[in-house]
Design a protein around this motif. Structure first.
Motif, mmCIF file in Angstrom:
data_model
loop_
_atom_site.group_PDB
_atom_site.id
_atom_site.type_symbol
_atom_site.label_atom_id
_atom_site.label_comp_id
_atom_site.label_asym_id
_atom_site.label_seq_id
_atom_site.Cartn_x
_atom_site.Cartn_y
_atom_site.Cartn_z
ATOM 1 N N ASN A 3 1.867 1.737 -3.821
ATOM 2 C CA ASN A 3 0.853 2.105 -4.811
ATOM 3 C C ASN A 3 -0.415 2.714 -4.220
ATOM 4 N N GLY A 4 -0.459 2.871 -2.917
ATOM 5 C CA GLY A 4 -1.641 3.454 -2.310
ATOM 6 C C GLY A 4 -2.772 2.450 -2.164
ATOM 7 N N GLU A 5 -3.806 2.882 -1.446
ATOM 8 C CA GLU A 5 -4.921 1.982 -1.197
ATOM 9 C C GLU A 5 -5.670 1.623 -2.465
ATOM 10 N N GLU A 6 -5.505 2.412 -3.517
ATOM 11 C CA GLU A 6 -6.172 2.092 -4.777
ATOM 12 C C GLU A 6 -5.677 0.776 -5.366
ATOM 13 N N ALA A 7 -4.498 0.336 -4.899
ATOM 14 C CA ALA A 7 -3.963 -0.920 -5.416
ATOM 15 C C ALA A 7 -4.854 -2.097 -5.039
ATOM 16 N N LEU B 55 0.818 -1.205 0.000
ATOM 17 C CA LEU B 55 0.000 0.000 0.000
ATOM 18 C C LEU B 55 0.856 1.261 0.000
ATOM 19 N N ALA C 248 -0.700 -5.135 -7.948
ATOM 20 C CA ALA C 248 -0.018 -3.991 -8.546
ATOM 21 C C ALA C 248 1.482 -3.999 -8.329
ATOM 22 N N ASP D 252 -7.978 -2.153 -5.276
ATOM 23 C CA ASP D 252 -9.104 -2.251 -6.199
ATOM 24 C C ASP D 252 -8.855 -3.271 -7.297
ATOM 25 N N THR D 253 -7.598 -3.528 -7.585
ATOM 26 C CA THR D 253 -7.252 -4.502 -8.630
ATOM 27 C C THR D 253 -6.680 -5.790 -8.042
ATOM 28 N N THR D 254 -6.801 -5.966 -6.709
ATOM 29 C CA THR D 254 -6.280 -7.156 -6.047
ATOM 30 C C THR D 254 -7.394 -7.825 -5.262
#
Length: 215
Positions: free
Chosen positions: A73-77, A70, A120, A79-81
């Motif tokens: 790549n931040g918490e947005e990572a 995290l 990510a 979303d694809t995991t």
């Protein structure tokens, strides 16, 4: 605990003796069972402690890898995991002195499907694998904990039953048997006295033979 109900006479004393023998044998068997259960419980407690420690270690590793991923790549990572895959458990059961409990557990965590999105970064890949290990360790810990609790509960029940026998039931039977012995001895003494009195009234000795003085 109710007092033993005893019929009068020799039949009652015989029943008390039998009941006392059964109670003593039962106490001995419970004592043997308790020793086996305590030994097994100690083993299961150690296994539970070890399994719990492994689970906490695996979970800690997974959480560290997740934080690293995290940070990269931040918490947005996330979303694809997708870490939410259904694990399959298979428990084998064992028995200790009649107590059924988990013996071992197999936990299968399915791998990611080929068309699933790839994490990510490498840290999230490590986190994925680490969480799978943590799930397997959690299953082993749950089985070990359940086994130790089941055997531990039986230790408590067996100890209570043994205490009730040795501290209450056996002493009551011993007291009742001693009273029955005294009562029977007193009854036999009284019967002997009555026979002597009756024999004296008839001029016949208590042994039933004619008095030589009457010949």
């Amino acid at each position: 605990m109710a007092e033993p109900r005893v019929p009068p006479g020799r039949a009652g004393r015989l029943r008390l003796r039998r009941s006392l023998d059964v109670a003593r044998r039962g106490a001995d068997l419970l004592d043997q069972k308790l020793r086996v259960l305590r030994t097994r419980h100690a083993e299961l407690l150690r296994a539970e402690q070890d399994a719990g420690e492994r689970w906490r270690q695996r979970l800690g590793q997974a959480e560290r890898w997740l934080r690293r991923g995290l940070l990269l790549n931040g918490e947005e990572a996330l979303d694809t995991t997708d870490f939410t895959r259904r694990a399959e458990l298979e428990v084998s059961w064992a028995s200790t002195m009649g107590v059924r409990h988990p013996g071992s557990v197999t936990c299968a965590v399915p791998p990611r499907e080929p068309d699933d999105p790839t994490p990510a970064n490498t840290a999230l890949l490590h986190a994925e694998a680490a969480y799978a290990e943590a799930v397997r360790a959690a299953a082993a810990y749950a089985a070990a904990r359940s086994a130790s609790r089941a055997v531990g509960d039986e230790v408590v029940r067996t100890r209570r039953r043994l205490r009730a026998l040795r501290r209450h039931w056996v002493p009551r039977l011993e007291t009742a048997l001693a009273a029955a012995d005294r009562a029977l001895e007193q009854s036999e003494h009284e019967d002997a006295v009555r026979r002597r009195w009756a024999a004296g009234a008839r001029g016949t000795p208590a042994d039933g033979r004619p008095d030589p003085a009457d010949r």
